[in-house]
Design a protein around this motif. Structure first.
Motif, PDB file in Angstrom:
ATOM      1  N   TYR A 106      25.792  51.279  11.078  1.00  0.00           N
ATOM      2  CA  TYR A 106      25.354  50.280  10.110  1.00  0.00           C
ATOM      3  C   TYR A 106      25.809  50.731   8.729  1.00  0.00           C
ATOM      4  CZ  TYR A 106      22.255  47.729   6.935  1.00  0.00           C
ATOM      5  OH  TYR A 106      21.764  46.958   5.910  1.00  0.00           O
ATOM      6  N   ASP A 107      26.466  49.847   7.983  1.00  0.00           N
ATOM      7  CA  ASP A 107      26.961  50.168   6.648  1.00  0.00           C
ATOM      8  C   ASP A 107      26.474  49.123   5.662  1.00  0.00           C
ATOM      9  OD1 ASP A 107      29.044  52.496   6.897  1.00  0.00           O
ATOM     10  OD2 ASP A 107      29.427  51.173   8.598  1.00  0.00           O
ATOM     11  N   ASP A 140      26.320  40.132   5.836  1.00  0.00           N
ATOM     12  CA  ASP A 140      26.595  39.388   4.603  1.00  0.00           C
ATOM     13  C   ASP A 140      27.677  40.153   3.864  1.00  0.00           C
ATOM     14  OD1 ASP A 140      25.286  41.551   3.322  1.00  0.00           O
ATOM     15  OD2 ASP A 140      23.364  40.503   3.411  1.00  0.00           O
ATOM     16  N   ASP A 141      27.857  39.881   2.570  1.00  0.00           N
ATOM     17  CA  ASP A 141      28.962  40.462   1.830  1.00  0.00           C
ATOM     18  C   ASP A 141      28.903  41.985   1.760  1.00  0.00           C
ATOM     19  OD1 ASP A 141      31.331  40.248   0.216  1.00  0.00           O
ATOM     20  OD2 ASP A 141      30.087  40.779  -1.505  1.00  0.00           O
ATOM     21  N   GLY A 142      27.713  42.557   1.816  1.00  0.00           N
ATOM     22  CA  GLY A 142      27.601  43.994   1.642  1.00  0.00           C
ATOM     23  C   GLY A 142      27.064  44.752   2.830  1.00  0.00           C
ATOM     24  N   ARG A 143      26.795  44.081   3.965  1.00  0.00           N
ATOM     25  CA  ARG A 143      26.210  44.764   5.119  1.00  0.00           C
ATOM     26  C   ARG A 143      27.001  44.455   6.373  1.00  0.00           C
ATOM     27  NH1 ARG A 143      20.184  43.045   5.579  1.00  0.00           N
ATOM     28  NH2 ARG A 143      21.112  40.997   5.188  1.00  0.00           N
ATOM     29  N   THR A 186      26.065  53.231  -1.518  1.00  0.00           N
ATOM     30  CA  THR A 186      26.425  53.013  -0.116  1.00  0.00           C
ATOM     31  C   THR A 186      25.398  53.663   0.792  1.00  0.00           C
ATOM     32  OG1 THR A 186      27.789  55.026   0.002  1.00  0.00           O
ATOM     33  CG2 THR A 186      28.897  52.978  -0.658  1.00  0.00           C
ATOM     34  N   LEU A 187      25.200  53.054   1.948  1.00  0.00           N
ATOM     35  CA  LEU A 187      24.315  53.592   2.977  1.00  0.00           C
ATOM     36  C   LEU A 187      25.034  53.494   4.310  1.00  0.00           C
ATOM     37  CD1 LEU A 187      21.495  54.648   3.823  1.00  0.00           C
ATOM     38  CD2 LEU A 187      20.828  52.250   4.147  1.00  0.00           C
ATOM     39  N   HIS A 188      25.074  54.610   5.031  1.00  0.00           N
ATOM     40  CA  HIS A 188      25.743  54.659   6.330  1.00  0.00           C
ATOM     41  C   HIS A 188      24.793  55.293   7.337  1.00  0.00           C
ATOM     42  CE1 HIS A 188      28.927  55.175   9.311  1.00  0.00           C
ATOM     43  NE2 HIS A 188      28.574  56.448   9.420  1.00  0.00           N
ATOM     44  N   GLY A 196      23.559  62.046  19.190  1.00  0.00           N
ATOM     45  CA  GLY A 196      23.048  62.366  17.867  1.00  0.00           C
ATOM     46  C   GLY A 196      23.074  61.182  16.938  1.00  0.00           C
ATOM     47  N   GLY A 197      22.668  61.434  15.710  1.00  0.00           N
ATOM     48  CA  GLY A 197      22.644  60.402  14.694  1.00  0.00           C
ATOM     49  C   GLY A 197      22.790  61.007  13.321  1.00  0.00           C
ATOM     50  N   GLU A 198      23.082  60.144  12.362  1.00  0.00           N
ATOM     51  CA  GLU A 198      23.325  60.604  11.003  1.00  0.00           C
ATOM     52  C   GLU A 198      22.957  59.509  10.011  1.00  0.00           C
ATOM     53  OE1 GLU A 198      26.961  62.631   8.412  1.00  0.00           O
ATOM     54  OE2 GLU A 198      27.349  61.784  10.394  1.00  0.00           O
ATOM     55  N   VAL A 199      22.386  59.923   8.884  1.00  0.00           N
ATOM     56  CA  VAL A 199      22.096  59.018   7.772  1.00  0.00           C
ATOM     57  C   VAL A 199      22.779  59.593   6.537  1.00  0.00           C
ATOM     58  CG1 VAL A 199      20.321  57.963   6.336  1.00  0.00           C
ATOM     59  CG2 VAL A 199      19.885  58.345   8.764  1.00  0.00           C
TER      60      VAL A 199
END
Length: 756
Positions: A385-386, A343-346, A395-397, A428-431
């Motif tokens: 995923y943003d 959507d507009d923000g994801r 913001t969430l990444h 690996g991964g990151e939040v």
């Protein structure tokens, strides 16, 4: 009104007369009830107090998109707010009268709007502000891990857009970074030979290379061969100069190179390009790429084939010539990306890259390799995923990645025949979350985990490393009103904690300061101080022991302290003049150097110390936009060894030129484009005792092109001459660089195949 009557009550007598009640307990309860009633009604009346309301949205005049982080103030009053992601602002409780609404934002011209308000009026405005084209102020996401203008971050950062890669016909990312100040590219020969980068005097292992924010440096060697990173799918390359371990952890001692891939097309619909190139020494290239872009989807796919015979002529000794043998090169590169806007923000995106090359290893002039061969196979996968939010969390990444790197080396004619392979896997991964607590305070923090695994006969075993990391960077931005034109003063502290499974924890702090000023001009003043480190590699720790060499599993990280300070000024209205100056210093302790033990076996140990100081200066002249642009930058470096015996102490570090000049003149008009570039590099010592050196060299490159824009397609032809003066030189001792080289390319495209 009842509320009005409460508003006019005497606050000092809220409980009435206590003598009216027969019981002290009843009196106290009634008094408490009346107090709460008075308090609630006063609060409601406070929210409903009279006054006009002025609200609206700030948009970009050219694109009509909302402008975030714009400062909106009522001139002559202390009232000011900052726009959010949607560009909105609001002032309430205003009296009737005339106001001057002043909007300012770095990268935009300050705009005033006259507003007349009536009592109790609610007025809604849309104010457009004009973007000012500052060449020194692009958008960066590497310097603070969030999108910012380069002038608003405290670090020294350069952004190389995709247009530069295309204009220079870059074969790999090292070609695109040749003009960046403070960076020295070290080629070990021709196309396909190893190329590494040094930033402000660092070693190659002290430069962290990222792909979409994730580490590319493998744990075995710690270095990155830039020829294994092709240009397919790249939107821009961001280079942060100076220590950055407080944000990115190990190996960011000299700086960070972040390769960022495209996320959308230049326009909606289907677009495609095809290009062929032919050049000297049997160089041939073919590339095809396409993308599809809509409101919710972006898909991109590209493939490139590149080969070269590498049989250029050089002079091993005066009055003799020879053709470089066993220097051929062949590569295949495939890039794909899919991005879905939920959507507009994801948004959710997937990126995949495959690179394979096979090349000869010609060796040095003194010790040539007639049949040594090498192969690289790199696979990089990423899922991200943003999300953009309107709460305190802005913001969430979330990102995960997988790297699979395979290297083979064979030399059947070596004194002891060699057949080595190295297989490095990283996952690996990151939040990461970006928070905004107020108009003046925003914070970015995150947690990451990485797992590295090595297998292969080059280290005769399997080794692995786990890494937990947590980081935070805070931006405290004040917007003073005591001086017109002074927009912003920001203090940026950062801290990162890294916990390695094989040698413990490291803490990396940093603090930065940036001051922004200007209206028709842009001025930024910056300063930074911090600590960084380089992790010991698997080669350092676990090199197989033989009669001559061995690893050292007890090594500690290399530690560094660095500072820099400088300023940049750009005045677009005055012939596009721009200038910058930055001084820097770096002190490294516990350097990992090889030294002989009591048994005569050479092994790495934390025994070295080094210091590097210098400055970067640059100038820009852009009087007629694309018609003429002249740029120049200069880096002076004094990098010295602060350890060792009297023959080595305080001597210049090898392969660090004291002086580098880079200049370019470009023009573009009515489909025609041309450029001339100069690279001038000073003397470099090749030994720690400074008793041998390589002379300075000066290289000119020239390019001319013409493109036709047709109804729904375009065509471009380009001619390029590298090393126009046919200079004969070596960047690294024993590895001659090709002389004059010609390249011609032809490209054809439909739609708008560019992107961002």
């Amino acid at each position: 009104m009842e509320i009005a009557s409460v508003h006019h009550m005497r606050p000092g007598l809220p409980f009435g007369r206590p003598g009216l009640f027969h019981s002290r307990k009843e009196n106290a309860m009634k008094a408490l009830s009346r107090f709460f009633l008075w308090f609630m009604l006063a609060a409601v009346q406070g929210f409903a107090q009279s006054g006009a309301i002025l609200s609206g949205r700030v948009i970009d005049q050219g694109t009509a998109r909302p402008v975030s982080d714009a400062q909106v103030e009522l001139a002559g009053t202390p009232r000011r707010v900052t726009t959010g992601r949607d560009g909105n602002f609001v002032f309430s409780g205003l009296g009737a009268g005339a106001y001057t609404l002043r909007i300012s934002r770095v990268g935009y011209a300050t705009t005033d709007a006259e507003v007349a308000l009536q009592a109790e009026e609610e007025q809604i405005l849309t104010v457009g502000i004009r973007e000012v084209s500052y060449l020194l102020d692009p958008v960066t996401s590497t310097a603070t891990r969030l999108q910012s203008r380069a002038s608003e971050v405290s670090t020294s950062v350069t952004v190389v857009p995709a247009a530069v890669l295309e204009h220079r016909q870059a074969q790999d990312i090292s070609d695109a970074m040749q003009e960046v100040p403070g960076i020295f590219i070290r080629p070990y020969g021709a196309l396909g030979d190893v190329r590494t980068a040094s930033i402000r005097g660092s070693s190659a292992g002290q430069v962290l290379v990222l792909m979409d924010g994730q580490r590319v440096n493998n744990t075995q060697s710690g270095e990155v061969d830039l020829t294994t990173l092709p240009t397919e799918g790249i939107d821009r390359i961001e280079i942060v100069r100076g220590g950055a371990s407080a944000l990115y952890g190990a190996d960011a001692v000299g700086g960070v190179i972040n390769v960022i891939t495209k996320t959308r097309g230049a326009s909606e619909g289907i677009a495609g390009d095809a290009r062929v190139l032919s050049g000297s020494f049997g160089t041939r290239e073919a590339e095809v790429k396409g993308n599809y872009s809509s409101g919710s989807t972006f898909s991109a796919l590209s493939y490139r084939y590149l080969k070269s015979n590498g049989d250029y002529t050089f002079h091993p000794i005066p009055d003799s010539s020879a053709a470089r043998a066993n220097a051929d090169f062949l590569s295949h590169a495939l890039f794909g990306k899919e991005r879905w806007s939920i959507d507009d923000g994801r948004a959710l995106s997937f990126t995949g890259q495959y690179f394979f090359n096979e090349a000869g290893d010609p060796g040095t002039i003194s010790y040539p390799n007639a049949r040594a061969r090498k192969q690289n196979r790199n696979i990089l996968l990423g899922l991200a995923y943003d999300e953009e939010l309107e709460s305190v969390v802005r913001t969430l990444h979330v990102q995960s990645y997988y790297h699979n790197l395979l290297f083979n080396y064979d030399d059947p004619l070596a004194y002891v025949p060699i057949s080595n392979y190295s297989h490095n896997i990283a996952a690996g991964g990151e939040v990461q979350a970006g928070l905004r607590f107020s108009d003046w305070n925003s914070l970015t923090g995150g947690y990451a985990y990485r797992w590295d695994h090595f297998s292969g006969n080059s280290l005769q075993g399997e080794y692995e490393r786990g890494l937990h990391s947590a980081y935070v960077v805070d931006e405290i931005a004040l917007r003073p009103s005591f001086m017109r034109g002074l927009h912003r003063i920001a203090i940026v502290p950062a801290l990162r904690w890294d916990r390695f499974s094989d040698f413990g924890a490291q803490l990396s702090p940093k603090i930065g300061l940036v001051v922004n000023a200007g209206e028709a001009w842009l001025l930024s003043v910056k300063a930074n101080y911090g600590r960084s480190f380089r992790a010991p590699t698997f080669n350092d720790l676990y090199w197989p022991r033989d009669s001559y060499t061995a690893g050292n599993p007890d090594l500690k990280p290399e530690r560094a302290t660095d500072f820099d300070a400088g300023a940049a000024l750009e005045v677009p209205a005055l012939a596009g003049i721009g200038a910058s100056f930055t001084c820097f210093g770096n002190r490294v302790t516990d350097l990992i150097l090889c030294q002989p033990g009591a048994d005569g076996v050479w092994a790495p140990a934390n025994v070295g110390r080094a210091e590097a100081r210098g400055f970067e200066a640059g100038a820009l002249l852009n009087p007629w936009k694309d018609l003429l642009m002249i740029s120049w930058n200069y880096t002076h470096l004094d990098a010295r060894n602060k350890s060792g015996g009297p023959d080595e102490y305080d001597k210049e570090l090898p392969n660090r030129p004291a002086d580098i000049h880079k200049a370019a003149i470009r023009t573009r008009h009515a489909g025609f484009s041309a450029s001339v570039e100069l690279l001038s590099v000073g003397l470099r010592y090749t030994t720690t005792s400074n008793d041998a050196s390589l002379p300075s060299y000066h290289v000119y490159n020239a390019l001319v092109g013409y493109n036709w824009e047709l109804a729904h397609s375009r065509m471009e032809v380009t001619g390029e001459v590298l090393n126009l003066g046919d200079a004969e030189y070596q960047v690294m001792a024993g590895y001659p660089v090709p002389g004059r080289e010609f390249r011609v390319s032809l490209s054809f495209g439909v739609g708008s195949a560019g992107g961002e």
